[in-house]
Design a protein around this motif. Structure first.
Motif, PDB file in Angstrom:
ATOM      1  N   GLN A 157       0.855  -1.185   0.000  1.00 47.10           N
ATOM      2  CA  GLN A 157       0.000   0.000   0.000  1.00 47.10           C
ATOM      3  C   GLN A 157       0.896   1.243   0.000  1.00 47.10           C
ATOM      4  N   LEU A 158       0.491   2.221  -0.798  1.00 50.58           N
ATOM      5  CA  LEU A 158       1.246   3.471  -0.920  1.00 50.58           C
ATOM      6  C   LEU A 158       0.341   4.645  -0.607  1.00 50.58           C
ATOM      7  N   VAL A 159       0.808   5.523   0.260  1.00 53.63           N
ATOM      8  CA  VAL A 159       0.038   6.709   0.619  1.00 53.63           C
ATOM      9  C   VAL A 159       0.902   7.937   0.393  1.00 53.63           C
ATOM     10  N   GLU A 160       0.424   8.804  -0.502  1.00 57.81           N
ATOM     11  CA  GLU A 160       1.171  10.016  -0.847  1.00 57.81           C
ATOM     12  C   GLU A 160       0.652  11.204  -0.054  1.00 57.81           C
ATOM     13  N   SER A 161       1.517  12.184   0.101  1.00 53.42           N
ATOM     14  CA  SER A 161       1.120  13.447   0.716  1.00 53.42           C
ATOM     15  C   SER A 161       2.092  14.529   0.256  1.00 53.42           C
ATOM     16  N   GLY A 217       9.337   4.933  -7.274  1.00 51.98           N
ATOM     17  CA  GLY A 217       9.495   6.120  -8.104  1.00 51.98           C
ATOM     18  C   GLY A 217       8.290   7.021  -8.060  1.00 51.98           C
ATOM     19  N   TRP A 218       8.436   8.132  -8.751  1.00 45.46           N
ATOM     20  CA  TRP A 218       7.354   9.094  -8.900  1.00 45.46           C
ATOM     21  C   TRP A 218       7.069   9.276 -10.390  1.00 45.46           C
ATOM     22  N   TYR A 219       5.793   9.256 -10.720  1.00 48.76           N
ATOM     23  CA  TYR A 219       5.324   9.536 -12.065  1.00 48.76           C
ATOM     24  C   TYR A 219       4.375  10.726 -11.973  1.00 48.76           C
ATOM     25  N   ALA A 235       0.645  18.790 -12.451  1.00 48.48           N
ATOM     26  CA  ALA A 235       0.179  17.438 -12.789  1.00 48.48           C
ATOM     27  C   ALA A 235      -0.280  16.747 -11.517  1.00 48.48           C
ATOM     28  N   VAL A 236      -0.883  15.594 -11.700  1.00 51.10           N
ATOM     29  CA  VAL A 236      -1.102  14.688 -10.581  1.00 51.10           C
ATOM     30  C   VAL A 236       0.136  13.801 -10.487  1.00 51.10           C
ATOM     31  N   TYR A 237       0.719  13.757  -9.310  1.00 54.27           N
ATOM     32  CA  TYR A 237       1.934  12.975  -9.089  1.00 54.27           C
ATOM     33  C   TYR A 237       1.563  11.672  -8.379  1.00 54.27           C
ATOM     34  N   TYR A 238       2.065  10.569  -8.934  1.00 54.02           N
ATOM     35  CA  TYR A 238       1.763   9.241  -8.415  1.00 54.02           C
ATOM     36  C   TYR A 238       3.029   8.564  -7.917  1.00 54.02           C
ATOM     37  N   CYS A 239       2.924   7.974  -6.759  1.00 56.64           N
ATOM     38  CA  CYS A 239       4.004   7.141  -6.244  1.00 56.64           C
ATOM     39  C   CYS A 239       3.856   5.745  -6.838  1.00 56.64           C
ATOM     40  N   ASN A 240       4.975   5.129  -7.123  1.00 55.14           N
ATOM     41  CA  ASN A 240       4.980   3.801  -7.725  1.00 55.14           C
ATOM     42  C   ASN A 240       5.990   2.918  -7.012  1.00 55.14           C
ATOM     43  N   GLN A 251       4.736  -7.472  -9.481  1.00 54.79           N
ATOM     44  CA  GLN A 251       3.609  -6.555  -9.518  1.00 54.79           C
ATOM     45  C   GLN A 251       4.061  -5.110  -9.419  1.00 54.79           C
ATOM     46  N   ASN A 252       3.194  -4.268  -9.972  1.00 59.37           N
ATOM     47  CA  ASN A 252       3.400  -2.828  -9.977  1.00 59.37           C
ATOM     48  C   ASN A 252       2.324  -2.202  -9.088  1.00 59.37           C
ATOM     49  N   TYR A 253       2.725  -1.337  -8.161  1.00 61.29           N
ATOM     50  CA  TYR A 253       1.768  -0.733  -7.244  1.00 61.29           C
ATOM     51  C   TYR A 253       1.744   0.775  -7.440  1.00 61.29           C
ATOM     52  N   TRP A 254       0.548   1.357  -7.252  1.00 58.54           N
ATOM     53  CA  TRP A 254       0.383   2.801  -7.420  1.00 58.54           C
ATOM     54  C   TRP A 254      -0.314   3.409  -6.215  1.00 58.54           C
ATOM     55  N   GLY A 255       0.085   4.635  -5.887  1.00 52.13           N
ATOM     56  CA  GLY A 255      -0.638   5.400  -4.903  1.00 52.13           C
ATOM     57  C   GLY A 255      -1.845   6.067  -5.546  1.00 52.13           C
TER      58      GLY A 255
END
Length: 115
Positions: free
Chosen positions: A3-7, A35-37, A91-96, A102-106
């Motif tokens: 699980q990834l939680v961004e802030s 990483g960050w996308y 932009a919207v920034y996503y943690c990865n 498997q690939n996980y996204w916030g």
């Protein structure tokens, strides 16, 4: 599972700074890199920066010299320090997080840079 939680997103004027955080939980031991996308309206999601287990990093050319990715292994957290922000960084920034299977996204966090 991971699980990834961004802030840390928000509104900032051009030339300003923001720091994004991504806290990982769950099967942390399976993660090989994080990483960050980002995804701007009408554009494809693109890589901003990544950091591997050995702390080696890669950056998109557009952010080199302005953004810094780092991690705190004790806190299972990855940071993206963004300096000298430009309106085109909006932009919207996503943690990865990537494991071998498997690939996980916030959920994403909005970054808006005003002129």
């Amino acid at each position: 599972q991971v699980q990834l939680v961004e802030s840390g997103g928000g509104l900032v004027q051009a030339g300003g700074s923001l720091r994004l955080s991504c806290a990982a939980s769950g099967w942390i031991f399976t993660i090989n890199l994080m990483g960050w996308y980002r995804q701007a309206p009408g554009k494809q999601r693109e890589l901003v920066a990544l950091i591997r287990r050995d702390s080696s990093t890669n950056y998109a050319d557009s952010v080199k010299g302005r953004f810094t990715i780092s991690r705190d292994a004790a806190k299972n957290t990855v940071y993206l320090q963004m300096n000298s922000l430009k309106p085109e960084d909006t932009a919207v920034y996503y943690c990865n997080a990537q494991s071998t299977i498997q690939n996980y996204w916030g959920q994403g966090t909005q970054v808006t840079v005003s002129p």
